[in-house]
Write a protein that holds these residues in place. Structure first.
Motif, PDB file in Angstrom:
ATOM      1  N   CYS A   9      47.215  30.953  40.535  1.00  0.00           N
ATOM      2  CA  CYS A   9      45.972  31.096  39.764  1.00  0.00           C
ATOM      3  C   CYS A   9      45.040  32.112  40.434  1.00  0.00           C
ATOM      4  CB  CYS A   9      45.288  29.746  39.592  1.00  0.00           C
ATOM      5  SG  CYS A   9      46.046  28.758  38.288  1.00  0.00           S
ATOM      6  N   PRO A  10      44.852  32.028  41.771  1.00  0.00           N
ATOM      7  CA  PRO A  10      44.089  33.107  42.395  1.00  0.00           C
ATOM      8  C   PRO A  10      44.728  34.468  42.076  1.00  0.00           C
ATOM      9  CG  PRO A  10      44.399  31.325  43.960  1.00  0.00           C
ATOM     10  CD  PRO A  10      45.225  30.989  42.738  1.00  0.00           C
ATOM     11  N   PHE A  11      43.935  35.403  41.728  1.00  0.00           N
ATOM     12  CA  PHE A  11      44.314  36.773  41.345  1.00  0.00           C
ATOM     13  C   PHE A  11      44.841  36.864  39.914  1.00  0.00           C
ATOM     14  CE2 PHE A  11      44.424  39.689  45.283  1.00  0.00           C
ATOM     15  CZ  PHE A  11      43.378  39.003  45.868  1.00  0.00           C
ATOM     16  N   SER A  12      45.023  35.726  39.220  1.00  0.00           N
ATOM     17  CA  SER A  12      45.501  35.834  37.831  1.00  0.00           C
ATOM     18  C   SER A  12      44.420  36.444  36.936  1.00  0.00           C
ATOM     19  CB  SER A  12      45.949  34.472  37.295  1.00  0.00           C
ATOM     20  OG  SER A  12      44.862  33.574  37.175  1.00  0.00           O
ATOM     21  N   ASN A  13      43.149  36.273  37.303  1.00  0.00           N
ATOM     22  CA  ASN A  13      42.083  36.932  36.536  1.00  0.00           C
ATOM     23  C   ASN A  13      42.193  38.458  36.630  1.00  0.00           C
ATOM     24  OD1 ASN A  13      40.811  34.718  35.401  1.00  0.00           O
ATOM     25  ND2 ASN A  13      39.375  34.453  37.108  1.00  0.00           N
ATOM     26  N   TYR A  14      42.798  38.957  37.717  1.00  0.00           N
ATOM     27  CA  TYR A  14      42.922  40.413  37.877  1.00  0.00           C
ATOM     28  C   TYR A  14      44.060  40.949  36.998  1.00  0.00           C
ATOM     29  CZ  TYR A  14      40.341  38.654  41.885  1.00  0.00           C
ATOM     30  OH  TYR A  14      39.459  37.957  42.668  1.00  0.00           O
ATOM     31  N   VAL A  15      45.025  40.088  36.711  1.00  0.00           N
ATOM     32  CA  VAL A  15      46.062  40.450  35.733  1.00  0.00           C
ATOM     33  C   VAL A  15      45.427  40.499  34.339  1.00  0.00           C
ATOM     34  CG1 VAL A  15      48.259  39.757  34.676  1.00  0.00           C
ATOM     35  CG2 VAL A  15      47.894  39.424  37.144  1.00  0.00           C
ATOM     36  N   ILE A  16      44.582  39.538  34.054  1.00  0.00           N
ATOM     37  CA  ILE A  16      43.895  39.501  32.754  1.00  0.00           C
ATOM     38  C   ILE A  16      42.982  40.723  32.599  1.00  0.00           C
ATOM     39  CG2 ILE A  16      42.146  38.211  31.411  1.00  0.00           C
ATOM     40  CD1 ILE A  16      43.504  35.632  32.708  1.00  0.00           C
ATOM     41  N   GLY A  17      42.337  41.128  33.683  1.00  0.00           N
ATOM     42  CA  GLY A  17      41.459  42.305  33.658  1.00  0.00           C
ATOM     43  C   GLY A  17      42.223  43.618  33.741  1.00  0.00           C
ATOM     44  N   GLY A  18      43.491  43.550  34.119  1.00  0.00           N
ATOM     45  CA  GLY A  18      44.330  44.746  34.131  1.00  0.00           C
ATOM     46  C   GLY A  18      44.383  45.489  35.457  1.00  0.00           C
ATOM     47  N   ILE A  19      43.831  44.915  36.535  1.00  0.00           N
ATOM     48  CA  ILE A  19      43.918  45.629  37.819  1.00  0.00           C
ATOM     49  C   ILE A  19      45.098  45.150  38.671  1.00  0.00           C
ATOM     50  CG2 ILE A  19      41.446  46.200  37.860  1.00  0.00           C
ATOM     51  CD1 ILE A  19      41.058  44.072  40.045  1.00  0.00           C
ATOM     52  N   GLU A  20      45.782  44.082  38.225  1.00  0.00           N
ATOM     53  CA  GLU A  20      46.990  43.628  38.916  1.00  0.00           C
ATOM     54  C   GLU A  20      48.070  43.300  37.900  1.00  0.00           C
ATOM     55  OE1 GLU A  20      47.963  43.816  41.852  1.00  0.00           O
ATOM     56  OE2 GLU A  20      46.069  44.346  42.812  1.00  0.00           O
ATOM     57  N   LYS A  21      49.312  43.240  38.407  1.00  0.00           N
ATOM     58  CA  LYS A  21      50.465  42.913  37.562  1.00  0.00           C
ATOM     59  C   LYS A  21      50.919  41.477  37.868  1.00  0.00           C
ATOM     60  CE  LYS A  21      50.953  47.140  35.960  1.00  0.00           C
ATOM     61  NZ  LYS A  21      50.276  47.324  34.664  1.00  0.00           N
ATOM     62  N   MET A  22      51.662  40.885  36.949  1.00  0.00           N
ATOM     63  CA  MET A  22      52.208  39.542  37.155  1.00  0.00           C
ATOM     64  C   MET A  22      53.038  39.460  38.457  1.00  0.00           C
ATOM     65  SD  MET A  22      51.168  37.311  34.986  1.00  0.00           S
ATOM     66  CE  MET A  22      52.334  35.941  35.003  1.00  0.00           C
ATOM     67  N   GLN A  23      53.716  40.561  38.741  1.00  0.00           N
ATOM     68  CA  GLN A  23      54.567  40.627  39.940  1.00  0.00           C
ATOM     69  C   GLN A  23      53.760  40.304  41.214  1.00  0.00           C
ATOM     70  OE1 GLN A  23      56.316  44.520  40.259  1.00  0.00           O
ATOM     71  NE2 GLN A  23      57.283  44.022  42.229  1.00  0.00           N
ATOM     72  N   THR A  24      52.505  40.763  41.261  1.00  0.00           N
ATOM     73  CA  THR A  24      51.656  40.541  42.446  1.00  0.00           C
ATOM     74  C   THR A  24      51.422  39.052  42.683  1.00  0.00           C
ATOM     75  OG1 THR A  24      50.468  42.532  41.774  1.00  0.00           O
ATOM     76  CG2 THR A  24      49.429  41.200  43.495  1.00  0.00           C
ATOM     77  N   ILE A  25      51.349  38.273  41.599  1.00  0.00           N
ATOM     78  CA  ILE A  25      50.970  36.865  41.745  1.00  0.00           C
ATOM     79  C   ILE A  25      52.173  35.923  41.606  1.00  0.00           C
ATOM     80  CG2 ILE A  25      48.587  37.297  40.972  1.00  0.00           C
ATOM     81  CD1 ILE A  25      49.332  35.976  38.266  1.00  0.00           C
TER      82      ILE A  25
END
Lengths: 101, 418
Positions: free
Chosen positions: B68-84
């Motif tokens: 869950c941490p960093f999943s908001n950054y996937v939603i915002g588009g600055i991270e990929k699912m792979q990162t989390i």
């Protein structure tokens, strides 16, 4: 005899229970506290880029930094808030712990 | 005298006999951990590290841990699912037996856990770290089917991707509604970080759009910092309707795409509902949860006050002043592991030291935090010291804290599963 025995047992147990809770609150060891630090500061293997590593951190410098953060003499983003949780003794113990890692 | 000896012996020996059936038989002590998130991973890893002779089994339903941490950054588009997304190979290499199955039953008298696949695991000490379950129907109109239309994205995975896709498909000028829950819930700053991250995406791609946060609460975590950041970064884009303004949502309609609040009805193009929650199902099944669905614990050992031999860590437990966060779970689990090892050795559990740090990133290079140290007291877990980032801090501080968030993520992943 029977009554006396029960009283004795009761006393022993009560003393034991008190012994755990009575004196000034027990303090966590430096190692127990330090395990919280490594979540952000990491061991080398964790691969942190910005946050300073604490392994082999010079003790004198850590005491200077931590007391500085705590007492408001050193600027910080986050450590100023965390350092307020520690006494001089705890800071010295943490410094000794990390200096020998 | 015999009576007294027997009685004393029974009292003092309780830990050595009842608590250690496997040790008493000369076998390795068995520790079973249910739930492979931040709490469960950390508990398993530290018990094995502190007591290599222990047989530690980690039961986790999924093959991968999507944080869950960093999943908001996937939603915002600055991270990929792979990162989390993380596997369990590293913790398995450290000697923890990883079993991909679901715990469905606990027999605390026999000290056995039953798995969905049929296996039965013996334990001397059990750790439950099941996270949260949603109370489906706890908000009228919101059930599992509705969540496919109005995603919660409050357990990371396909729901995270679904919310991101809906935002990508939304028209410019659309309305995004976030329905925030009442306390207590997983990740208190999460809904407000999410609003920032969605605004980050919309500002670049759909700048005529707006975000409404409906909230039954009158205050929330890092509130002044979030408001300051919305004002600085996304002026006019995010509107928060709190409890006093009638922000409590009483019903949602996934067909009409509306939410009904005390304030009135509102239509959304994308609606993100963070539903009411309770401890994960196995906690309810094991009898460690209270009538509200959360698990009371001994603040020193994290052992359930309802069922002996079972420790509950993470979002599922009632941890006093500690928020329901990944760092809290990690810290609780580390201290629980030390207590468990001491108990298995017939020693007094050490005094714990708890900590929490939650970073929020609301734009690339714009982060802030809440942090605290805690101690165990007879009245529960209490804060010793802590606080939030300064308001009106210089941009370099916000930039540093965003970078620190990434270091925190590396560190906690290593501590939990690395």
């Amino acid at each position: 005899m029977c009554t006396q025995r029960i009283v004795l047992v009761g006393t022993v147990l009560a003393t034991a229970a008190f012994g755990l809770a009575a004196p000034a609150p027990a303090a966590p060891t430096a190692e127990t506290i330090a395990r919280n630090c490594v979540v952000c500061h990491g061991p080398k293997e964790a691969g942190q880029l910005e946050i300073p590593k604490l392994a082999d951190y010079p003790a004198r410098k850590m005491i200077e930094m931590m007391t500085g953060f705590r007492d408001g003499q050193k600027e910080a983003t986050i450590m100023n808030r965390i350092a307020k949780a520690f006494s001089d003794e705890q800071i010295a113990a943490l410094a000794a712990y990390f200096a020998n890692r | 005298m015999t009576t007294r000896r027997t009685f004393l012996g029974a009292s003092l020996g309780l830990g050595a006999t009842l608590a250690l059936p496997n040790l008493a038989r000369g076998a390795s002590p068995k520790v079973v951990v249910v739930g492979g998130g931040f709490g469960g991973g950390t508990a398993a890893r530290y018990v094995k590290m502190l007591m290599p002779a222990a047989e530690v089994t980690l039961v986790e339903r999924d093959k991968q841990f999507v944080t869950c941490p960093f999943s908001n950054y996937v939603i915002g588009g600055i991270e990929k699912m792979q990162t989390i997304t993380h596997g369990y190979d590293k913790i398995a290499k450290r000697g923890v037996k990883v079993v991909h199955d679901e715990a469905v039953g606990v027999d605390p008298a026999a000290r056995k856990v039953t798995l969905k696949g049929g296996r039965v695991l013996d334990y001397d000490r059990l750790v439950l770290s099941p996270g949260i379950d949603f109370v489906w129907g706890g908000l009228e109109g919101y059930d599992e089917a509705a969540a496919e239309i109005m995603p919660h994205a409050w357990k990371a995975g396909p729901q995270t991707v679904l919310l991101r896709k809906q935002l990508e498909a939304m028209r410019d000028g659309g309305t995004v509604i976030i329905v925030a829950p009442a306390n207590p819930f997983r990740c208190p700053p999460g809904p407000y970080e999410r609003a920032g991250m969605i605004a980050w995406y919309l500002k670049k791609s759909k700048p005529k759009s707006k975000i409404l946060i409906f909230d039954p609460k009158e205050t929330f975590s890092k509130q002044a910092l979030f408001f300051e950041s919305y004002e600085n970064l996304y002026p006019g884009m995010i509107q928060w309707i709190g409890g006093k303004q009638g922000g409590k949502v009483t019903k949602v309609d996934s067909k009409k795409m509306t939410v009904e609040a005390e304030f009135g009805e509102e239509k959304g193009d994308v609606i993100n509902v963070v539903p009411p929650q309770r401890a994960g199902r196995i906690a309810q099944v094991a009898g460690v949860a209270d009538e509200k669905g959360w698990c009371p614990i001994d603040p020193k050992t994290m052992e359930s006050t309802k069922v002996k031999g079972v420790h509950v860590v993470g979002d599922a437990c009632i941890a006093g002043a500690m928020p329901k966060s990944g760092t809290s779970a990690n810290s609780q689990a580390r201290n629980a592991a030390a207590a468990i090892v001491a108990m298995l050795q017939g020693k007094e559990p050490p005094e714990p030291s708890y900590a929490n740090t939650c970073y929020s990133i609301v734009a690339e290079g714009y982060g802030f935090s809440v942090t605290a140290m805690y101690s165990a007291t007879p009245e529960g877990i209490k804060e010793i010291a802590g606080g939030v980032s300064k308001l009106k801090a210089p941009p370099k501080d916000r930039d540093l804290e965003a970078a620190y968030a990434y270091d925190w993520y590396r560190g906690i992943m290593y501590d939990a599963l690395g």
